[in-house]
Every structure is written in C-alpha cells, then in structure tokens.
Enzyme design. Structure first.
Site, PDB file in Angstrom:
ATOM      1  N   SER A 162       0.850  -1.183   0.000  1.00 48.51           N
ATOM      2  CA  SER A 162       0.000   0.000   0.000  1.00 48.51           C
ATOM      3  C   SER A 162       0.889   1.237   0.000  1.00 48.51           C
ATOM      4  O   SER A 162       1.864   1.307   0.751  1.00 48.51           O
ATOM      5  CB  SER A 162      -0.879   0.036   1.251  1.00 48.51           C
ATOM      6  OG  SER A 162      -1.480   1.319   1.343  1.00 48.51           O
ATOM      7  N   ASN A 203       0.046   7.557  -8.551  1.00 49.01           N
ATOM      8  CA  ASN A 203      -1.252   7.471  -9.227  1.00 49.01           C
ATOM      9  C   ASN A 203      -2.316   6.738  -8.418  1.00 49.01           C
ATOM     10  O   ASN A 203      -3.510   6.900  -8.658  1.00 49.01           O
ATOM     11  CB  ASN A 203      -1.006   6.767 -10.584  1.00 49.01           C
ATOM     12  CG  ASN A 203      -2.275   6.222 -11.204  1.00 49.01           C
ATOM     13  OD1 ASN A 203      -3.003   6.946 -11.870  1.00 49.01           O
ATOM     14  ND2 ASN A 203      -2.553   4.936 -10.975  1.00 49.01           N
ATOM     15  N   LYS A 233      -6.514  15.923  -3.221  1.00 49.60           N
ATOM     16  CA  LYS A 233      -5.987  16.227  -4.552  1.00 49.60           C
ATOM     17  C   LYS A 233      -5.380  17.627  -4.615  1.00 49.60           C
ATOM     18  O   LYS A 233      -4.455  17.871  -5.388  1.00 49.60           O
ATOM     19  CB  LYS A 233      -7.082  16.055  -5.607  1.00 49.60           C
ATOM     20  CG  LYS A 233      -7.474  14.598  -5.851  1.00 49.60           C
ATOM     21  CD  LYS A 233      -6.274  13.743  -6.211  1.00 49.60           C
ATOM     22  CE  LYS A 233      -6.635  12.450  -6.921  1.00 49.60           C
ATOM     23  NZ  LYS A 233      -5.446  11.575  -7.085  1.00 49.60           N
ATOM     24  N   TYR A 268     -11.748  13.712  -1.113  1.00 54.68           N
ATOM     25  CA  TYR A 268     -10.925  13.523  -2.315  1.00 54.68           C
ATOM     26  C   TYR A 268     -10.353  14.869  -2.804  1.00 54.68           C
ATOM     27  O   TYR A 268      -9.167  14.975  -3.135  1.00 54.68           O
ATOM     28  CB  TYR A 268     -11.837  12.895  -3.360  1.00 54.68           C
ATOM     29  CG  TYR A 268     -11.234  12.545  -4.689  1.00 54.68           C
ATOM     30  CD1 TYR A 268     -10.494  11.379  -4.851  1.00 54.68           C
ATOM     31  CD2 TYR A 268     -11.458  13.355  -5.802  1.00 54.68           C
ATOM     32  CE1 TYR A 268      -9.981  11.037  -6.094  1.00 54.68           C
ATOM     33  CE2 TYR A 268     -10.948  13.019  -7.039  1.00 54.68           C
ATOM     34  CZ  TYR A 268     -10.212  11.861  -7.191  1.00 54.68           C
ATOM     35  OH  TYR A 268      -9.720  11.527  -8.424  1.00 54.68           O
TER      36      TYR A 268
HETATM   37  P1  NAI Z   1      -8.554   2.813 -10.744  1.00 55.21           P
HETATM   38  O1  NAI Z   1      -9.428   2.488  -9.594  1.00 55.21           O
HETATM   39  O2  NAI Z   1      -8.730   2.047 -12.010  1.00 55.21           O
HETATM   40  O3  NAI Z   1      -7.013   2.709 -10.352  1.00 55.21           O
HETATM   41  C1  NAI Z   1      -6.517   3.003  -9.084  1.00 55.21           C
HETATM   42  C2  NAI Z   1      -5.585   1.887  -8.682  1.00 55.21           C
HETATM   43  O4  NAI Z   1      -4.978   2.216  -7.429  1.00 55.21           O
HETATM   44  C3  NAI Z   1      -6.285   0.551  -8.494  1.00 55.21           C
HETATM   45  O5  NAI Z   1      -5.666  -0.433  -9.312  1.00 55.21           O
HETATM   46  C4  NAI Z   1      -6.147   0.247  -7.002  1.00 55.21           C
HETATM   47  O6  NAI Z   1      -5.992  -1.129  -6.710  1.00 55.21           O
HETATM   48  C5  NAI Z   1      -4.889   1.020  -6.657  1.00 55.21           C
HETATM   49  N1  NAI Z   1      -4.800   1.358  -5.234  1.00 55.21           N
HETATM   50  C6  NAI Z   1      -5.798   1.808  -4.420  1.00 55.21           C
HETATM   51  N2  NAI Z   1      -5.335   2.005  -3.181  1.00 55.21           N
HETATM   52  C7  NAI Z   1      -4.016   1.674  -3.195  1.00 55.21           C
HETATM   53  C8  NAI Z   1      -2.991   1.684  -2.211  1.00 55.21           C
HETATM   54  N3  NAI Z   1      -3.237   2.065  -0.951  1.00 55.21           N
HETATM   55  N4  NAI Z   1      -1.741   1.288  -2.576  1.00 55.21           N
HETATM   56  C9  NAI Z   1      -1.480   0.887  -3.856  1.00 55.21           C
HETATM   57  N5  NAI Z   1      -2.428   0.858  -4.821  1.00 55.21           N
HETATM   58  C10 NAI Z   1      -3.673   1.247  -4.501  1.00 55.21           C
HETATM   59  O7  NAI Z   1      -8.764   4.375 -11.014  1.00 55.21           O
HETATM   60  P2  NAI Z   1      -8.126   5.380 -12.086  1.00 55.21           P
HETATM   61  O8  NAI Z   1      -9.231   6.133 -12.685  1.00 55.21           O
HETATM   62  O9  NAI Z   1      -7.159   4.693 -12.959  1.00 55.21           O
HETATM   63  O10 NAI Z   1      -7.357   6.393 -11.097  1.00 55.21           O
HETATM   64  C11 NAI Z   1      -5.969   6.635 -11.131  1.00 55.21           C
HETATM   65  C12 NAI Z   1      -5.694   7.994 -10.510  1.00 55.21           C
HETATM   66  O11 NAI Z   1      -6.258   9.024 -11.325  1.00 55.21           O
HETATM   67  C13 NAI Z   1      -6.298   8.166  -9.108  1.00 55.21           C
HETATM   68  O12 NAI Z   1      -5.387   8.912  -8.312  1.00 55.21           O
HETATM   69  C14 NAI Z   1      -7.543   8.985  -9.401  1.00 55.21           C
HETATM   70  O13 NAI Z   1      -7.951   9.721  -8.273  1.00 55.21           O
HETATM   71  C15 NAI Z   1      -7.061   9.869 -10.522  1.00 55.21           C
HETATM   72  N6  NAI Z   1      -8.118  10.474 -11.308  1.00 55.21           N
HETATM   73  C16 NAI Z   1      -8.847   9.705 -12.186  1.00 55.21           C
HETATM   74  C17 NAI Z   1      -9.831  10.311 -12.961  1.00 55.21           C
HETATM   75  C18 NAI Z   1     -10.571   9.558 -14.007  1.00 55.21           C
HETATM   76  O14 NAI Z   1     -11.311  10.203 -14.782  1.00 55.21           O
HETATM   77  N7  NAI Z   1     -10.426   8.252 -14.111  1.00 55.21           N
HETATM   78  C19 NAI Z   1     -10.182  11.734 -12.782  1.00 55.21           C
HETATM   79  C20 NAI Z   1      -9.317  12.444 -11.885  1.00 55.21           C
HETATM   80  C21 NAI Z   1      -8.332  11.803 -11.175  1.00 55.21           C
END
Ligand code: NAI
Length: 300
Positions: free
Chosen positions: A74, A101, A170, A166
C-alpha cells in the site's frame, strides 16, 4: 524531434494494476523503462487487497519484451513504501521516474461524510504521494536526475459535489508539488501534476459507452509520458482527457492597494478592482506575493 525513450531508466508507477496507472506503466515499458508495477489490488473504496493486478501487468510488460517487477504494497504504508523503493534499487540500482497514481473513492456529501472516510482518502491519495516521493527523493537528488508526476483532479482544483475528502487530498498534492518543484530544481528533479479524465472503473458507471471510448486512458498517458521525460517542465498542472491537453494554475489578480488605514468598507468598495483578473499573475514561489504587497505599499 526524436522519439521519447526511457532506455536505462527505472520507473515506479503506483496503483498500476488497472486504469490509468496500468496504461502509464505499459507505455513507459514500451519506451524502454524498467518498471515497478505497484498495486495493492484494492476495490474502488480501498477495501480488500492482493497483488494479482500488479502481477498481471508485469506479465503483460514481459510478454511484450519489457522488464518489470510487481509490488503489492500500500502506498500509505511506511514499510510497504520502503520495500517498494528497495525492490527497485535491488533490482536495477536507480530510480528515475515516480508516477504517484494510486487512489480510491469514498464519495459522500459533507453532511454524511465520516471523519474516518475523510482520513482514509487523505491517507491513500495525499500521504500515498508524500511517502513514495520522500522515499525516492534522496535517490533522485544524488543522481542529479528525477521526474515525478503526481495525480490531481478537477475535483480538487475546482471542486466536485460529494468529494470533500478527495478534493482536499488532490489539492494537497498540488501544494506538495509547489514546494518540491523549488527544492528539486538544483538537482534536476522535476515535479509535475496530471489532472486526468479517463474511462476507468472509477468513472465507468458515470458515462455512456461512446463517451467512455473517447476517454481512453492512453490519451492521458501521452501527456504523462512527456512529464516523465528529460524535456519535462517543472511545476506544471497538465489537464488531459479525450485527446485535449491544457495547463491549470493558481493565479492572483494584481489587486488594489487600499492604504495603511484600510477598513472593511474600503475592501467592499474596491471589490471590482480587487477581482479584476486582467493582469493576473501566476507566481513561481510564495515570496513573490509578499514582494508585490510591499512594492504596492511602497515599502520596498
Ligand atoms: P482505478 O481504480 O482504475 O485505479 C486506481 C488503482 O490504485 C487501483 O488499481 C487500485 O488497486 C490502486 N490502489 C488503491 N489504493 C491503493 C494503495 N493504498 N496502494 C497501492 N495501490 C492502490 O482508477 P483510475 O481512474 O485509474 O485512477 C488513477 C488515478 O487518477 C487516481 O489517483 C484517481 O484519483 C485519478 N483520477 C482519475 C480520474 C478519471 O477520470 N479516471 C479523474 C481524476 C483523477
């Protein structure tokens, strides 16, 4: 201009088991980087865990001829982050790139928000950026080279109903970037932020299929790859989605000097001048604002 390559470089991508992180990790590897694929394997709200997701992405990278190792720590866990960085150093002896990320959601209106959900989201997003960045900081400084990309969001930059936890995290990440960009300059350590919009499990329930298709994560990754390269700026907030890229920044109006005996009524009456963004400035460091105040007051 030549193709952007990362041959001989080592990257850590957190939360790279799916979504945007997976896309960033695959693309860095395709361009020659050796990649630590970190992912806890958590559900969207942060519950559960297991390192399968990270292993799968490592397999994909290896199948395409690249080099990668999985890490199931984590990002919010001190020992886990230490292990992640040690894994990279033991395997390859350097770390050039960190993409922070990893993230989770615990959306609720503020009325229903519990402090526990607020703290958990701060812990994963904000401390989950602070800790990996701190753990690679001395390594990058000693190498006189490093590129970090932090992941922010429009929910932090501008606000989003139900995302007080959040959004706070951010925007905190942007604050971290603003200081690290100054402290990293001397050693060629550049820090930037990406504010993405992409179709991932985080957003897939919110939009219809044709919109999700336009929001393919690879279209964000193109910008992130530039921010990981030698030509990256420092201190930029790159917004990206569906093939469009823009920069966001905090700006301040020139403002109005209202005298040393200023009253609340003076502030009220000068509001339109105070709020006139015609000659707004974006400062590179906080001290520049103080300089403006003193210049306008004719103290300096
Ligand atoms: P996602 O849920 O597909 O990916 C996030 C990943 O982080 C997951 O694979 C999860 O297992 C992992 N994760 C969660 N907690 C963790 C921890 N404590 N340690 C290690 N890994 C952990 O979501 P997505 O959309 O790919 O998000 C990636 C980043 O982009 C995030 O920071 C999100 O807040 C940000 N974001 C995404 C947006 C979007 O439109 N998808 C919009 C704005 C920001």
């Amino acid at each position: 201009m030549p193709e952007i390559r990362f041959d001989g470089q080592v990257a850590i991508v957190t939360g790279a088991g799916g979504g945007l992180g997976r896309s960033h990790a695959l693309e860095l590897a395709r361009r020659g980087a050796k990649v630590v694929v970190n992912d806890l394997g958590a559900s969207i709200d942060g519950s559960g865990g297991g390192s399968d997701a990270a292993n799968q992405v490592v397999e994909e990278i290896r199948a395409a001829g690249g080099e990668a190792i999985a890490n199931g720590s984590s990002v919010a866990d001190d020992l886990g982050v230490e292990r992640m960085v040690k894994d990279a150093m033991d395997a390859w002896g350097r770390i050039d790139i960190l993409i922070a990320n990893a993230g989770i959601l615990r959306d609720r209106s503020y009325t229903k928000m519990t402090i526990a959900d607020f703290e958990l989201v701060l812990d994963v997003h904000l401390m989950g950026t602070v800790k990996p960045a701190r753990a690679v900081w001395d390594i990058m400084r000693a190498q006189n080279y490093g590129r970090m990309v932090f992941t922010t969001s429009s929910g932090g930059l501008y606000g989003n109903f139900g995302q007080s936890n959040y959004g706070t995290a951010k925007m905190g990440i942007v604050g971290l970037m603003q200081t690290l960009k100054l402290e990293g300059q001397k050693n060629n350590v550049h820090i930037n932020a990406i504010s993405p919009v992409a179709a991932t499990r985080m957003t897939e329930a919110l939009m219809p299929p044709e919109i999700l298709e336009a929001l393919a994560p690879g279209r964000v990754t193109a910008g992130v790859v530039h921010l990981c390269s030698a030509d990256a700026p420092t201190g930029a907030i790159l917004t990206a989605g569906a093939g469009t890229f823009a920069l966001a920044r905090v700006v301040e109006t020139e403002g109005a000097y209202l005298g040393q005996d200023v009253t609340a009524e003076d502030v009220r009456d000068a509001w339109s001048k105070i709020a006139d963004f015609t000659d707004a400035h974006a400062y590179f460091a906080g001290g520049e604002q103080t300089q403006k105040f003193l210049r306008k007051a004719q103290v300096v």
